[in-house]
Write a protein that holds these residues in place. Structure first.
Motif, mmCIF file in Angstrom:
data_model
loop_
_atom_site.group_PDB
_atom_site.id
_atom_site.type_symbol
_atom_site.label_atom_id
_atom_site.label_comp_id
_atom_site.label_asym_id
_atom_site.label_seq_id
_atom_site.Cartn_x
_atom_site.Cartn_y
_atom_site.Cartn_z
ATOM 1 N N SER A 6 0.818 -1.211 0.000
ATOM 2 C CA SER A 6 0.000 0.000 0.000
ATOM 3 C C SER A 6 0.866 1.283 0.000
ATOM 4 O O SER A 6 0.344 2.386 0.056
ATOM 5 C CB SER A 6 -0.920 0.012 1.225
ATOM 6 O OG SER A 6 -0.122 0.115 2.383
ATOM 7 N N ARG A 8 3.358 4.372 -1.209
ATOM 8 C CA ARG A 8 3.364 5.219 -2.414
ATOM 9 C C ARG A 8 4.403 4.707 -3.408
ATOM 10 O O ARG A 8 4.208 4.765 -4.611
ATOM 11 C CB ARG A 8 3.636 6.678 -2.033
ATOM 12 C CG ARG A 8 2.451 7.282 -1.255
ATOM 13 C CD ARG A 8 2.561 8.802 -1.213
ATOM 14 N NE ARG A 8 2.550 9.375 -2.547
ATOM 15 C CZ ARG A 8 3.190 10.502 -2.888
ATOM 16 N NH1 ARG A 8 3.891 11.154 -1.979
ATOM 17 N NH2 ARG A 8 3.128 10.965 -4.106
ATOM 18 N N GLN A 11 2.879 2.001 -5.401
ATOM 19 C CA GLN A 11 1.937 2.533 -6.404
ATOM 20 C C GLN A 11 2.688 3.154 -7.593
ATOM 21 O O GLN A 11 2.337 2.952 -8.748
ATOM 22 C CB GLN A 11 1.021 3.573 -5.768
ATOM 23 C CG GLN A 11 -0.014 2.946 -4.834
ATOM 24 C CD GLN A 11 -0.564 3.952 -3.832
ATOM 25 O OE1 GLN A 11 -0.443 5.167 -4.017
ATOM 26 N NE2 GLN A 11 -1.150 3.450 -2.759
ATOM 27 N N GLU A 14 4.042 0.541 -9.883
ATOM 28 C CA GLU A 14 3.021 -0.018 -10.775
ATOM 29 C C GLU A 14 2.871 0.878 -12.010
ATOM 30 O O GLU A 14 2.792 0.411 -13.136
ATOM 31 C CB GLU A 14 1.705 -0.074 -10.000
ATOM 32 C CG GLU A 14 0.840 -1.250 -10.384
ATOM 33 C CD GLU A 14 -0.431 -1.232 -9.555
ATOM 34 O OE1 GLU A 14 -0.313 -1.261 -8.315
ATOM 35 O OE2 GLU A 14 -1.524 -1.172 -10.166
ATOM 36 N N ARG A 15 2.855 2.206 -11.742
ATOM 37 C CA ARG A 15 2.747 3.167 -12.846
ATOM 38 C C ARG A 15 3.968 3.048 -13.763
ATOM 39 O O ARG A 15 3.857 3.049 -14.988
ATOM 40 C CB ARG A 15 2.677 4.572 -12.230
ATOM 41 C CG ARG A 15 2.101 5.609 -13.134
ATOM 42 C CD ARG A 15 1.969 6.923 -12.379
ATOM 43 N NE ARG A 15 2.684 7.973 -13.058
ATOM 44 C CZ ARG A 15 3.154 9.069 -12.470
ATOM 45 N NH1 ARG A 15 2.971 9.277 -11.182
ATOM 46 N NH2 ARG A 15 3.776 9.975 -13.168
ATOM 47 N N TYR A 34 9.168 -4.073 -5.501
ATOM 48 C CA TYR A 34 9.066 -2.759 -6.149
ATOM 49 C C TYR A 34 10.283 -1.933 -5.768
ATOM 50 O O TYR A 34 11.031 -2.294 -4.849
ATOM 51 C CB TYR A 34 7.761 -2.035 -5.752
ATOM 52 C CG TYR A 34 7.614 -1.770 -4.263
ATOM 53 C CD1 TYR A 34 8.182 -0.656 -3.664
ATOM 54 C CD2 TYR A 34 6.889 -2.645 -3.444
ATOM 55 C CE1 TYR A 34 8.052 -0.419 -2.298
ATOM 56 C CE2 TYR A 34 6.749 -2.423 -2.081
ATOM 57 C CZ TYR A 34 7.337 -1.298 -1.515
ATOM 58 O OH TYR A 34 7.217 -1.064 -0.169
#
Ligand SMILES: Cc1ncc(COP(=O)(O)O)c(C=O)c1O
Length: 445
Positions: A6, A8, A11, A14-15, A34
């Motif tokens: 969860s 940042r 996230q 992923e982008r 990540y």
């Protein structure tokens, strides 16, 4: 806590994966599941976009010798920005940095600027080939010299590829697609084994343009080349008419004169990079005028090498580099070396106290942590067992989750904005990690 789906960073990653293969353009900062994204950094501290603060011992793989956003470097860059970012003309700043770099190093008779360590290595090899008219180069087994086909050979070679003293190490391409014609023009020699190395080199002496060696190779365990090894390479290159190239892209951190003066054997050409550009893209080849003359544009007809580069000697890097180097007084280098020694000794003591095999190697401001007591002087002895590798990876991640950033091979580089408090924090965190390792019994195999 890494890894947190969860966060940042997760996230953003992923982008990133939608537009970049594995969400990445730089293998050395990749981590699974990540990558962690930086938000800002100041001094010896770096903050990620989830607000986590860490002491930065990684310093962008040894680049940031004065830490992040040092005010003096910011000021010199800001001043230059106001006068233009880059020109299609030469600028005085390149002469000043060239003078400053060449004057203390006897083998640096002249210098040529590029924009990365890889480019510096490419340029040095091209110079050696043009100077000698020969195609082959030799490199050490385990040594990393940048992202270039001719040195992307035998960086991670495994035991069955090693020399046993009677044969040469097998040249192993690190990447797919390296053509056979490259492989057949690269000779791999074992690090710190002068007798075998010279025996191999002798077999190629008519065709060898250069021997490339890093005198303190991080990926061979961050152990120095022995004087005997360097002298053997010096004698061979001198008698065979090939060029001795030191890759000092990391080891130049030892002082104004790099590792070459400390280790006592002079090369013909040296590649430098990393910290010298003050945190901006930088690389350079320095060395003997006789070899560097291959770039000389002044004669009649074409030079032996016509070497351009849109951003070479760009004034931003030159001013940042000049300020960086001016701040590196002999006292500053001595202080860095003393902090480095303290870190290495205390890390090794922590392992002893915890009863876990381990040590720190390195010189000057550089250290690398290993999960073995073995004393190593060559690639074969250094080559980590699977359990040692697993423990090292576990430690890097433990550090990450407890406020310490080191590189993914547990390599650290101390900056001038650090002091004993940061070394203490590193050692305390290591101590806690080793206790946890013992408690958890997770690392037995
Ligand atoms: C010894 C050595 N040579 C060459 C390079 C390549 O430098 P760059 O990443 O700036 O291209 C590196 C990079 O880590 C290095 O450690």
């Amino acid at each position: 806590m890494f890894a947190d789906p969860s966060s940042r960073s997760a996230q953003l990653y992923e982008r990133a994966c939608k537009v970049m293969v594995s969400g990445n353009t730089r293998a050395t900062v990749f981590s699974s599941p990540y990558q962690i994204y930086a938000a800002s950094a100041l001094g010896c501290r770096i903050y990620d976009i989830d607000g986590v603060e860490r002491i930065d011992f990684q310093n962008n793989y040894s680049v940031l010798i004065h830490g992040h956003a040092h005010p003096a470097i910011v000021e010199s860059v800001e001043e230059q920005l106001g006068k233009g970012f880059c020109y299609g003309l030469a600028s005085e700043s390149e002469i000043s940095l060239a003078e400053l770099l060449c004057s203390p190093v006897p083998s640096f008779e002249c210098i040529r600027f590029v924009n990365s360590g890889t480019e510096a290595v490419i340029t040095a090899i091209r110079a050696a080939r043009a100077y000698t008219g020969r195609p082959k180069i030799a490199k050490i087994e385990g040594g990393y010299n940048g992202a270039y086909d001719f040195v992307d050979i035998s960086i991670r070679s495994a035991p069955h590829d090693w020399s046993d003293g009677s044969n040469a190490p097998t040249g192993v391409p690190e990447s797919r697609g390296i053509p056979d014609c490259v492989l057949s023009n690269v000779v791999v020699i074992p690090f710190n084994d002068p007798v075998t190395a010279v025996r191999i080199l002798e077999q190629h002496k008519e065709e060898l343009a250069a021997v490339v060696v890093d005198p303190l190779p991080p990926r061979v365990g961050l152990i120095p080349a022995t004087r005997e090894f360097l002298e053997a390479l010096r004698d061979f290159t001198q008698s065979s008419g090939s060029v001795l190239i030191y890759d000092e892209i990391v080891s130049f951190r030892l002082g104004y004169q790099g590792a070459q003066v400390e280790l006592g054997v002079e090369p013909d050409l040296t590649t430098i990079g990393k910290f010298v550009g003050g945190g901006f893209p930088f690389g350079a080849v320095a060395g003997k005028k006789e070899v560097m003359a291959v770039f000389d544009l002044r004669g009649a007809g074409a030079p032996l090498i016509w070497h351009g580069g849109t951003f070479n000697a760009n004034p931003i890097t030159m001013s940042a580099g000049l300020t960086t180097m001016q701040m590196l007084t002999p006292e500053a280098f001595m202080r860095l070396a003393s902090l480095g020694q303290q870190a290495r000794e205390r890390i090794t003591e922590e392992f002893r106290a915890a009863g876990i095999p381990g040590q720190a190697t390195g010189l000057g401001s550089l250290f690398r942590i290993h999960f073995t007591d073995r004393r190593f002087t060559n690639y074969g002895d250094f080559y980590p067992l699977p359990v040692e590798k697993k423990r090292m990876e576990w430690l890097v991640r433990y550090f990450l989750n407890h406020g310490i950033l080191v590189s993914n091979i547990a390599l650290g580089a101390i900056s001038t904005v650090m002091g004993e408090a940061e070394i203490q924090q590193l050692v305390d965190t290591l101590s806690a990690a080793l206790q946890e390792m013992k408690r958890e019994h997770t690392m037995e195999t």
